[in-house]
Write an enzyme that holds these catalytic residues in place. Structure first.
Site, PDB file in Angstrom:
ATOM      1  CG  ASP A  23      41.732  45.910  60.620  1.00 56.14           C
ATOM      2  OD1 ASP A  23      40.816  46.898  60.496  1.00 56.14           O
ATOM      3  OD2 ASP A  23      42.096  45.628  59.697  1.00 56.14           O
ATOM      4  CE1 TYR A  24      33.893  44.132  56.739  1.00 55.74           C
ATOM      5  CE2 TYR A  24      35.141  45.746  55.160  1.00 55.74           C
ATOM      6  CZ  TYR A  24      34.150  44.970  55.493  1.00 55.74           C
ATOM      7  OH  TYR A  24      33.483  44.351  54.666  1.00 55.74           O
ATOM      8  CG  ASP A  25      38.893  47.678  54.867  1.00 56.95           C
ATOM      9  OD1 ASP A  25      38.429  47.508  53.858  1.00 56.95           O
ATOM     10  OD2 ASP A  25      38.300  48.528  55.595  1.00 56.95           O
ATOM     11  CG  ASP A  58      45.275  44.481  57.611  1.00 61.24           C
ATOM     12  OD1 ASP A  58      44.724  44.952  58.299  1.00 61.24           O
ATOM     13  OD2 ASP A  58      45.802  44.600  56.568  1.00 61.24           O
TER      14      ASP A  58
END
Length: 397
Positions: free
Chosen positions: A164-166, A346
């Site tokens: 994932d990124y954010d 997350d």
């Protein structure tokens, strides 16, 4: 200067302050030294050099180095040198026998420490010599399984990192456009992707244009909008996962716009396959109450629409059915059937990814944060996740 030129990794030869006086040398005036005081310096075992404390007939030197700082060394440099010696003892490097490394190598190590050592993240040439703050290079949660993880990383035909990124690779930002990747993150991802038989995929809720702008110059694979859009290293063109019926947007859009107008510092974001109401910058108590009312309003309205509601971090997201991060992992597993997959995420949308990935007992699934998760491991912060990426760069194929 003498210390820099002649000290070894276990001994610092002297701490000296000089006072120069003029003398007559062959008919011309020149600086002359008549005496010196050499302060003893302990090595890593707490012992002083047998020759460390004596006086020389080299000129008129001022004793008490710490009272009168020589022009060539500042107090800041002195403190740095002390910190460096402590760090060397901590890293156990000071236990090596004196004279094993040349003065030039020692000076190079010191300069490298000034850039990297305080954060315990040394450059490539020093990684084999330095111990990280955590007992495990992968993170404290991996301590019991580190040897097994090293073995499967080193024996894997391929390693695929799916992240994932954010909130995973980059800290959450007040507004989506403020979470652009920093240069260090891009370098980390590029280094991982450059490894032989290693592939990196970013699987994000971000729209595909943003991922292209921020990370599109790297040799990565991408899944945007939770898997609806796909772009691989082999095919640089974005492909939709399915044909989208977006007629539902006409029903949902006015509701989200009304809440964005009613709650200060909140806003609506529209993407190809989803629409969301963000309230990270809004008053926490007011926004949480509004989020509950919004979900209660939407549920009966979308009952017959091809969408679902996701409660993410300070976000109410209405997403089209037909693609999620679990589907992204299925595609990756089909493309890399013999790979070891490492999944990082997350929030709620990453749980779909973890569930599919956990079907393989060797897959490494990692949740970043404190929420409930089906992931096998947990890291506390984005920085710990980046430390894991650093460790993954050291091991594997």
């Amino acid at each position: 200067r003498n210390n820099n030129n002649f000290a070894t990794h276990a001994w610092v030869a002297a701490q000296v302050t000089t006072a120069l006086v003029e003398g007559d040398h062959g008919g011309r005036k020149a600086p002359t030294a008549t005496s010196a005081h050499v302060d003893p310096v302990e090595n890593s075992q707490g012992k002083t050099s047998p020759d460390a404390e004596r006086r020389f007939s080299l000129g008129d030197l001022v004793t008490g180095f710490r009272r009168h700082v020589a022009q060539s060394l500042s107090e800041h440099q002195l403190r740095e040198k002390d910190e460096y010696n402590k760090w060397r003892r901590w890293s156990k490097d000071g236990e090596e026998p004196p004279g094993e490394k040349s003065a030039q190598e020692e000076q190079e190590k010191y300069q490298a420490w000034r850039m990297y050592g305080k954060n315990a993240r040394p450059p490539e040439t020093m990684r084999s010599e330095v111990r990280y703050e955590s007992p495990s290079r992968f993170g404290e949660c991996f301590k019991e399984d580190e040897m097994r993880i090293r073995e499967i990383l080193n024996s894997a035909a391929e390693v695929v990192i799916v992240s994932d990124y954010d909130g995973t690779l980059q800290p959450l930002a007040p507004r989506p456009e403020l979470a652009a990747p920093d240069p260090e993150l891009k370098l980390q991802l590029a280094a991982l992707a450059a490894k032989a038989k290693t592939f990196v995929y970013v699987v994000s809720g971000r729209d595909h244009r943003t991922l292209d702008d921020w990370l599109g110059d790297l040799p990565l694979g991408f899944f945007a909008e939770h898997g609806y859009w796909r772009r691989t290293r082999a095919d640089p063109d974005w492909q939709p996962a399915s044909q989208l019926d977006d007629s539902w947007k006409a029903v949902v859009r006015p509701i989200l716009e009304r809440y964005a107008a009613a709650v200060p510092n909140s806003f609506m974001e529209e993407k190809t396959a989803s629409m969301g109401w963000h309230y990270r910058q809004a008053d926490a108590e007011e926004a949480e109450c509004a989020a509950e009312r919004l979900v209660a309003t939407l549920l009966p309205i979308i009952a017959d629409l091809p969408v679902e509601i996701l409660m993410s971090s300070k976000l109410v997201d209405v997403r089209a059915l037909g693609a999620d991060k679990g589907d992204a992992v299925l595609y990756i597993r089909h493309t890399h059937p013999d790979a070891l997959i490492v999944c990082l995420g997350d929030d709620r949308t990453d749980e779909d990814m973890f569930r599919v990935a956990n079907e393989d007992p060797n897959t490494i699934t990692v949740h970043v944060g404190v929420k409930d998760t089906v992931a096998r491991y947990r890291l506390a912060t984005v920085q710990e996740c980046r430390n894991l990426l650093e460790a993954l760069h050291l091991y594997g194929t």
